[in-house]
Design an enzyme around this catalytic site. Structure first.
Site, PDB file in Angstrom:
ATOM      1  CE  LYS A   1       6.970 -11.514  -2.312  1.00 43.53           C
ATOM      2  NZ  LYS A   1       6.922  -9.922  -2.752  1.00 43.53           N
TER       3      LYS A   1
ATOM      4  NE  ARG B   1      11.915  -4.167  -4.581  1.00 35.82           N
ATOM      5  CZ  ARG B   1      11.137  -4.669  -3.845  1.00 35.82           C
ATOM      6  NH1 ARG B   1      11.626  -5.101  -2.640  1.00 35.82           N
ATOM      7  NH2 ARG B   1       9.851  -4.803  -4.092  1.00 35.82           N
TER       8      ARG B   1
ATOM      9  CE1 TYR C   1      28.816 -24.460  20.394  1.00 31.26           C
ATOM     10  CE2 TYR C   1      26.610 -23.991  19.347  1.00 31.26           C
ATOM     11  CZ  TYR C   1      27.695 -24.741  19.593  1.00 31.26           C
ATOM     12  OH  TYR C   1      27.740 -26.205  18.999  1.00 31.26           O
TER      13      TYR C   1
ATOM     14  CG  MET D   1      22.970 -26.201  12.770  1.00 33.75           C
ATOM     15  SD  MET D   1      24.081 -27.184  11.930  1.00 33.75           S
ATOM     16  CE  MET D   1      25.490 -26.262  12.056  1.00 33.75           C
TER      17      MET D   1
HETATM   18  C1  PLP Z   1       5.897  -9.091  -2.132  1.00 33.36           C
HETATM   19  C2  PLP Z   1       5.189  -8.229  -3.016  1.00 33.36           C
HETATM   20  C3  PLP Z   1       3.857  -7.915  -2.796  1.00 33.36           C
HETATM   21  C4  PLP Z   1       3.174  -8.410  -1.331  1.00 33.36           C
HETATM   22  O1  PLP Z   1       3.460  -7.724  -0.383  1.00 33.36           O
HETATM   23  P1  PLP Z   1       2.870  -7.887   1.175  1.00 33.36           P
HETATM   24  O2  PLP Z   1       3.679  -6.911   1.912  1.00 33.36           O
HETATM   25  O3  PLP Z   1       3.645  -9.366   1.608  1.00 33.36           O
HETATM   26  O4  PLP Z   1       1.483  -8.078   0.908  1.00 33.36           O
HETATM   27  C5  PLP Z   1       2.984  -7.218  -3.638  1.00 33.36           C
HETATM   28  N1  PLP Z   1       3.700  -6.616  -4.580  1.00 33.36           N
HETATM   29  C6  PLP Z   1       5.086  -6.852  -4.927  1.00 33.36           C
HETATM   30  C7  PLP Z   1       5.572  -5.999  -6.166  1.00 33.36           C
HETATM   31  C8  PLP Z   1       5.737  -7.689  -4.100  1.00 33.36           C
HETATM   32  O5  PLP Z   1       7.028  -7.919  -4.409  1.00 33.36           O
END
Ligand code: PLP
Length: 377
Positions: A44, A142, A260, A318
């Site tokens: 992802k 969640r 800054y 930035m």
């Molecule tokens: C992102 C995610 C993972 C991977 O988790 P990591 O800690 O990056 O290994 C696995 N399962 C779900 C449901 C996730 O959202």
């Protein structure tokens, strides 16, 4: 999907190197360590910022057959480069998207009664709907069915799930009570769904002792070099290296206000270098070095110049970061030389910690102005 323009190295202010050989090695290490029947890869967020189009083929070549993404759009990109792969979409079924899943042979991960009802209706109409996974929430609150809902639905589902999954809340914490409770709840669910493949372990879950094993491991972060065992040495190979060019240097006298709002004041004569990278490149502004923050014991950003750790001076802007290079050699800290922002002794976990965040956020924020180079592919 927007096509990213390649930035010529001579014009780039910063350089990102992604080691696909290390990525493949990390996947193999986790596969062997997981005790699971199969090891997937979570890709992802553009493969945690490393680039889907490079990372997925490298993982597939290493033997990975199953990929997890968060969004349907990400699944399209993975499908375009991995025709035979099994692809799961973590964020569930958005209303009306069923035909996309079918057309691209993607698997939704269903985690609410509404999603399950929509999918069941679609599957009844089309006959050839792809298999779907069931997400049960064992503690995060969640995404996913509650444990009670999951248990109640067993045997009453209108289709056989292809995968039963849940997600750890605290698997990176050594001996967390939450982890023990989640494993126990998931065990009850597995018994209610006999014969359905099960998946529980993320990166840190794979490194639990004993590892929950099961049918499918689901690592993300550790594949990209993140430490799945923050309380011990990192067993993973680094995948990402980020360097930024020094574009100016200057010598300042004692008492000079820097950056800054003048939040950092030179203690004695200092040599400063200005780097061609900033928060617009995904380097968090929260790594800024303000005297008040340092005095309260909070860490600020550092970079390596000729192997020497040099602290940030003042706010991350930035497009620029100011570095105190007084301790580095003049040769290493010259105009046109590069400072290491991530790499060598400075790993993504430390960079995250110094910015008050996690390495995950450092990776997934990696910017679009870098000259990107892939090695080891
Ligand atoms: C992102 C995610 C993972 C991977 O988790 P990591 O800690 O990056 O290994 C696995 N399962 C779900 C449901 C996730 O959202």
């Amino acid at each position: 999907m927007t096509e990213e323009r390649a930035i010529p190295a001579a014009e780039a202010g910063a350089f990102l190197t992604v080691d696909l050989g290390a990525l493949a090695d990390n996947w193999r290490l986790i596969r062997d360590r997981s005790g699971a029947v199969e090891c997937a890869a979570v890709v992802k967020a553009d493969a945690y910022g490393t680039g889907t189009e490079a990372a997925v083929p490298a993982l597939a070549k290493a033997g990975c057959r199953t990929f997890f993404v968060a969004h349907l759009g990400e699944a399209r990109r993975v499908r375009a480069i991995a025709q035979d792969a099994t692809i799961y979409v973590l964020n569930g079924l958005l209303p009306g998207t069923e035909p996309v899943y079918r057309a691209l042979a993607l698997r939704p991960i269903l985690g609410s009664a509404g999603e399950i009802a929509d999918w069941a209706e679609f599957a009844a109409q089309t006959q050839d709907a792809p298999p779907a996974a069931l997400h049960v929430d064992t503690g995060m609150n969640r995404l996913g069915l509650s444990v009670d809902e999951g248990l109640a639905m067993a045997g009453a589902l209108p289709f056989a799930p292809a995968l039963l999954m849940s997600h750890f809340t605290s698997s990176e914490e050594f001996g967390a009570a939450a982890t023990t409770a989640q494993i126990a709840a998931f065990q009850r669910l597995r018994e209610a769904y006999p014969g359905v493949p099960a998946s529980l372990a993320n990166s840190s879950g794979v490194f639990l002792d004993p590892a929950p094993g099961l049918d499918l491991a689901r690592p993300g972060y550790a594949l990209y070099g993140g430490n799945p065992t923050p309380e011990a040495l990192n067993p993973m190979r680094p995948v990402v290296r980020l360097e930024a060019t020094i574009i100016q240097t200057r010598d300042v006298p004692d008492g000079t206000l820097v950056g800054y709002n003048g939040r950092w004041i030179a203690r004695g004569p200092r040599r400063l270098a200005t780097l061609c990278i900033g928060y617009a490149d995904g380097y968090p502004r929260t790594a800024s070095a303000a005297d008040a923050k340092i005095a309260s014991g909070v860490e600020a950003g550092v970079a390596l110049v000729g192997g020497v750790r040099c602290p940030f001076a003042g706010s991350v802007s930035m497009d620029l970061i100011i570095l105190d290079v007084t301790d580095a050699s003049a040769e290493a800290a010259r105009r046109g030389a590069r400072a290491v922002m991530i790499g060598d002794d400075l790993d993504i976990d430390e960079v995250g910690k110094r910015a008050g965040t996690v390495g995950y956020e450092i990776l997934t924020s990696l910017g679009r102005r870098f000259a990107r180079r892939y090695i080891g592919g």
